[in-house]
Design an enzyme around this catalytic site. Structure first.
Site, PDB file in Angstrom:
ATOM      1  N   LYS A  72       0.848  -1.196   0.000  1.00  0.00           N
ATOM      2  CA  LYS A  72       0.000   0.000   0.000  1.00  0.00           C
ATOM      3  C   LYS A  72       0.883   1.245   0.000  1.00  0.00           C
ATOM      4  O   LYS A  72       1.939   1.271   0.652  1.00  0.00           O
ATOM      5  CB  LYS A  72      -0.865  -0.034   1.258  1.00  0.00           C
ATOM      6  CG  LYS A  72      -1.960   1.017   1.363  1.00  0.00           C
ATOM      7  CD  LYS A  72      -2.808   0.725   2.602  1.00  0.00           C
ATOM      8  CE  LYS A  72      -3.906   1.781   2.793  1.00  0.00           C
ATOM      9  NZ  LYS A  72      -4.701   1.510   3.996  1.00  0.00           N
ATOM     10  N   SER A 147      -9.496   1.589   3.142  1.00  0.00           N
ATOM     11  CA  SER A 147      -8.624   2.338   2.273  1.00  0.00           C
ATOM     12  C   SER A 147      -7.570   1.476   1.563  1.00  0.00           C
ATOM     13  O   SER A 147      -6.886   1.971   0.671  1.00  0.00           O
ATOM     14  CB  SER A 147      -7.915   3.448   3.042  1.00  0.00           C
ATOM     15  OG  SER A 147      -7.195   2.908   4.096  1.00  0.00           O
ATOM     16  N   SER A 171     -10.002  -0.761   7.288  1.00  0.00           N
ATOM     17  CA  SER A 171      -9.315  -0.541   6.014  1.00  0.00           C
ATOM     18  C   SER A 171      -8.564  -1.721   5.428  1.00  0.00           C
ATOM     19  O   SER A 171      -8.080  -1.630   4.306  1.00  0.00           O
ATOM     20  CB  SER A 171      -8.353   0.644   6.149  1.00  0.00           C
ATOM     21  OG  SER A 171      -9.106   1.827   6.240  1.00  0.00           O
TER      22      SER A 171
END
Lengths: 473, 102, 443
Positions: A72, A147, A171
């Site tokens: 990420k 996210s 997330s």
């Protein structure tokens, strides 16, 4: 037709490489092919590591065998632009490495690329990314969640062998559920936050996403542990979750939560979790319902309606503080480059900390947080794990967030209570709609430091259930 | 400022505190957004928390310190420190002149 | 008619080896170049986290104890938010409602609190490419700072100077900071107000009655040396009185002191106090100190100036004045006592010599000074026979020293010489005594 090597699980690929049944180079060929073919449409990777293959060659002898891992874009990686999907950080080349990616590399993992996310991790859809949304590989008209949407999607699309994400409240687990993959959030303080762009300092936790529970367990063992640079990481010894992974769940005490909420009751989410509960029962667990309550009551779970308020205030307050360093002087662009969602959160968080309101909102929120902590403390005396859904619905269509100022927090309502308490959890696929190809996830939560239990329960379920698309193609 | 309803003026004040530039349009849309958000937050007022301490530290830890030694391995060279700045001068970071503040 | 109400806020840079929350070198003043002692933490990079410096906490507690404060059982750090280019994170890590130490006293002045925080970077204003610019150096960012806040018990510039000198002395005694105002390792800001009415005689300065309380407060910055504290305060107090005489109230603000012109000037109007949006620092767990730990720290403090002075007066029969001078610094006091340890001269003799000749302890060893004093002191003549007897007595009574000297230890000669002088009560021709002694020893 020959199996494309990028569709292997992490554990299987390691085994085959070890036995020299496959070649790393070939695996990279297949993976890169998938990336070139699908990334333009799905917008999963923001940046690809051009050195991945080179790095892989040097990593083959290590536990993760040089295999490609998606990371990420809020993990600081030296040599790879790190933006947290935000314009403010466009072009930022980190001068230091995050502890987690350092550990990943030390274990032989190779960063294939940096994945898309909600900018600053503000969201549950990846739509707030300043670089365009990511599409759900299971059904590109839908969102991947967020996210860590890019990381979940990368796994689902076989554009990596496993991935790293971060979770503040949902997330990792929510995008894992929406993309039909496995995603795990360790206990707060289990994995170092050093070098991860901070969102909610008292909530953030890096964690693994993968095709199977075992893959996640493997990654977990390599990234967990105390870090001298992160004062909130605990000396608690990291459990050898792989050792107990396959030992079954006979006698495990399971509590089902949140399904009696009016929004969930009678829905497909409700049914999917109940079906999963039945599976656990057949495997030897003792399953009980934990009714909702609107106050602290023994044997009941405090309803999540308050958690939304707590989470909104605490998280946004911490966000407003953590984003104060972005002034464009030492790095990045100035504060005018913040996206809408970031502006909203920073400003609301600023408000809830202002003189005259901090007592009313911030302090009160932290007090209600204590209530949730107490609630779980009491429940985990009677239960080994609690199960629910990480999301109130399937992956929503693209555009669903539509500038709703509370979208993120509402989507994560079912995980906010346990996240506020710092508890670990894992999401495993527990249903797939044959029409839409969209998935639902089962959220398994345990007490602090009990990752061993959640991995064991998730594995036991996954082995007999039909929802893992790599085990049951 | 009413905590339940936000006006554009409220937004201007908060924006100044948070150092976020906002346009006239944003002043209005953000005000509406905050009002919506705070209605969810207001739910917290329903609970009696008079006897509950605020949970400000979740790690459960206390007294985490480091020894007073210089850690050369983490220190940057001047070049590294400046490497991402848009404006530098003779080893310094540069901004337009500021008035005396803190 | 008017009573100044003055409080002091003092910042002291601790001379730990590393910074407050990271392992960067703590030496901003001597750094040859800007931005060479930085890391992700003190540069405020994305993802950076903090771990507090144990020594800094210990030293802050030590200072709190030395100032008679109560040490908090539980303490923590808080974030103090404001935007300024020298503050890389957009917040300073400080302490808000649970400081390390509270409620002490130094002389007539009560100490409100002592807490720990981190220093900011340093700014320099100059033209760059023809435009006025500000340059930033983060070498100082993250250096541990102790903040000492007094109650507004000070009434004039003189009292402020006396207090600061005492505080400075304590800090130097503890050896936790150079506390050099010119180098910036000690900074101070008086908060000044003036009120009408005077407290009734006999009431302590902490009594709120006796006059209206001031409704405003002016903070004065940029006082860079001890000499100017008194002047700055006097100037400011007079300025306030002048305004009050006209029936107006001085505006609440921050003013800067201009050393050259001898005046203060407006820096910043503060209509309302700045909103720092304090909240507990989530990245650093709280601190809890046991009684045992605190007494451990207390035992490291050693004798403080007041104590030492009292002891010197009692033990060595010194006057207040002499004792004060000899305990001015720990170095001087230790030197004085080392000289006494030589057991050759009386404390009074040493004291007189050291004070009158303004001896610098760093320039001479105690044994050497004692020898110097001995040599220089005039004496009565003593018959050679008496000298010889004294020397013989000393030699037979100090077999070990004699053996040492014969083995080559010149030090032992000094010792024996001293013993002879003691026998002779300091009388006799020193040169002669030395010659005879040396002769007898080498026979």
């Amino acid at each position: 037709m020959k199996t494309k090597l990028n569709t292997l699980t992490l554990v299987k690929a390691i085994e085959l490489l070890k036995n020299k049944e496959i070649a790393l180079d070939e695996l990279y060929n297949d993976t890169e092919e998938a990336v070139s073919a699908k990334n333009p449409e799905l917008n999963i990777y923001l940046k690809i590591n051009e050195q991945a293959r080179e790095d892989a060659k040097r990593q083959e002898a290590f536990p993760l065998a040089g295999l490609p891992i998606a990371v990420k874009d809020n993990f600081l990686t030296v040599g790879l632009e790190t933006t947290a999907a935000a314009n403010v950080l466009q072009g930022y080349m980190p001068q230091y490495e995050s502890t987690v990616t350092k550990k990943l590399k030390g274990a032989g993992g190779v960063i294939l690329g940096k994945t898309n996310m909600d900018a600053w991790a503000h969201g549950s859809s990846t739509e707030t990314s300043d670089f365009g949304p990511t599409k759900n590989p299971r059904n590109p008209a839908h969102l991947p969640g967020g996210s860590s949407g890019g990381s979940a999607a990368a796994v689902a699309a076989d554009m990596c062998l496993a991935a790293l994400g971060t979770e503040t409240a949902g997330s990792i687990r929510q995008p894992a559920a929406w993309c039909g993959v496995v995603g795990m959030k360790p206990t707060y303080g289990r994995v170092s936050r050093y070098g991860v762009v901070a969102m909610g300092s008292s909530l953030d936790s890096p964690g693994p996403l993968g095709k199977t529970v075992e893959d996640c367990a493997l990654l977990f063992t390599h990234i967990a542990g105390r870090d001298e640079h992160d004062a909130t990481t605990n000396l608690q010894p990291v459990p050898d979750v792989l050792k107990t992974l396959k030992t079954g769940i006979k006698g495990l005490r399971v509590g089902i939560c949140y399904l009696d909420h009016p929004n969930i009751k009678g829905t497909v989410v409700d049914r999917s979790v109940r079906d999963a509960a039945n599976v656990l029962e057949r495997l030897g667990a003792h399953v009980t319902d934990v009714p909702l309550s609107d106050q602290l009551e023994k044997g009941k779970i405090l309803k999540h309606d308050y958690a939304i308020g707590v989470y909104t205030v605490v998280q946004r307050s911490e966000v407003s503080s953590n984003l104060a360093r972005y002034d464009g002087i030492r790095y990045g662009n100035n504060r005018g480059a913040f996206g809408e969602e970031a502006k909203r959160r920073i400003m609301l968080g600023t408000f809830t900390l202002t003189k005259g309101y901090a007592d009313k909102y911030y302090i009160r929120a932290q007090q209600v947080r204590s209530l949730y902590i107490q609630n779980f403390q009491e429940l985990f005396k009677t239960f080994d794990i609690l199960i629910s859904s990480p999301s109130p619905s399937y992956a929503l269509p693209i555009g669903a967030a539509g500038g709703d100022p509370m979208f993120g927090e509402l989507q994560d309502m079912l995980v906010e209570p346990s996240s506020l308490a710092g508890l670990p959890g894992i999401s495993v696929p527990c249903y797939r709609d044959p029409q839409t190809n969209l998935y639902l996830g089962l959220n398994i939560m345990a007490d602090h430091w009990q990752e061993e239990k959640i991995f064991r329960a998730a594995y036991a379920y996954e082995q007999v259930a039909e929802w893992n698309s790599w085990k049951n193609p | 400022m009413s905590p339940v309803t936000f006006t554009p003026n409220d937004v201007v004040r908060i924006a100044a505190l948070a150092k976020i530039p906002v346009t006239k349009t944003e002043e209005t849309s953000l005000a509406a957004g905050f009002t919506t958000t705070m209605t969810v937050v207001e739910k917290l007022m329903e609970l009696d928390v008079s006897k509950i301490p605020p949970a400000s530290h979740i790690s459960g830890l206390e007294n985490v310190f480091r020894e007073d030694i210089v850690d050369e391995s983490r220190m940057f060279t001047q070049e590294q420190a400046l490497s991402n700045a848009k404006r530098t001068y003779n080893g310094y970071f540069v901004v337009d002149q500021v008035l005396p503040g803190e | 008619m008017y009573e100044p109400i003055i409080g002091l806020e003092i910042h002291v840079e601790l001379k730990t080896k590393s910074k407050m929350f990271c392992g960067c070198k703590n030496d901003p003043f001597h750094a040859p170049n800007p931005n060479i002692y930085t890391c992700p933490v003190c540069l405020g990079l994305p993802g950076a986290l903090l771990v507090p410096n144990k020594k800094a906490v210990e030293w802050a507690i030590m200072l709190g104890l030395a100032l008679g404060c109560d040490i908090a059982e539980v303490s923590k750090f808080d974030r103090k938010h404001y935007f300024y280019p020298d503050l890389p994170k957009g917040y300073q890590i400080s302490q808000y409602d649970q400081p390390l130490a509270i409620g002490g006293r130094l002389g007539d002045v009560r100490i409100r609190r002592v807490h720990l925080e981190e220093d900011t970077g340093k700014l320099y204003h100059q033209k760059v490419d023809g435009k006025p610019a500000t340059l930033i150096d983060f070498n100082r960012s993250g250096v541990p700072l102790v903040e000492i806040v007094t109650e507004p018990d000070i009434r004039n510039g003189e009292e402020a100077t006396v207090f600061l000198k005492k505080l400075h002395q304590i800090i130097r005694y503890l050896d936790i900071s150079d506390a050099d105002m010119e180098k910036g390792s000690m900074r101070l800001e008086p908060n000044i107000s003036v009120r009408r009415g005077v407290r009734p005689l006999g009431n302590s300065r902490s009594d709120p009655d006796g006059g209206e309380l001031p409704t405003y407060k002016v903070e004065v910055k940029n006082i860079n040396s001890f000499k100017f504290v008194r002047r700055a305060i006097e100037y400011e107090v007079n300025r306030h009185i002048a305004i009050l005489e006209k029936g107006a109230t001085p505006p609440q603000e921050t003013r800067g002191w201009d050393e050259d012109k001898g005046v203060t000037y407006t820096q910043r109007r503060k209509e309302e106090a700045e909103d720092y949006r304090y909240f507990p620092e989530p990245d650093v767990p709280p601190m809890r100190f046991s009684r045992h730990q605190i007494s451990d720290v207390r035992s490291k403090i050693g004798e403080m100036p007041e104590e030492k002075k009292e002891r010197f007066m009692k033990k060595y029969g010194l006057s207040d004045y002499d004792a004060e001078l000899l305990t001015e610094s720990r170095g001087m006091a230790d030197f004085f006592e080392a000289c006494i340890k030589e057991k050759t001269l009386t404390p009074k003799t040493i004291a007189n010599w050291v004070i009158n000749k303004k001896v610098d302890p760093k320039s001479i060893k105690p044994e050497a000074l004692v020898f110097e004093i001995l040599k220089a002191t005039t004496v009565e003549a003593v018959p050679e026979e008496t000298i010889g007897q004294a020397i013989d007595a000393v030699i037979s009574a100090n077999a070990k020293a004699v053996a040492d000297f014969k083995a080559g230890k010149e030090q032992s000669f000094m010792f024996l010489f001293g013993q002879v002088l003691k026998q002779l009560q300091g009388k006799g021709d020193k040169q002669k005594i030395q010659t005879v002694l040396r002769k007898k020893l080498t026979e």
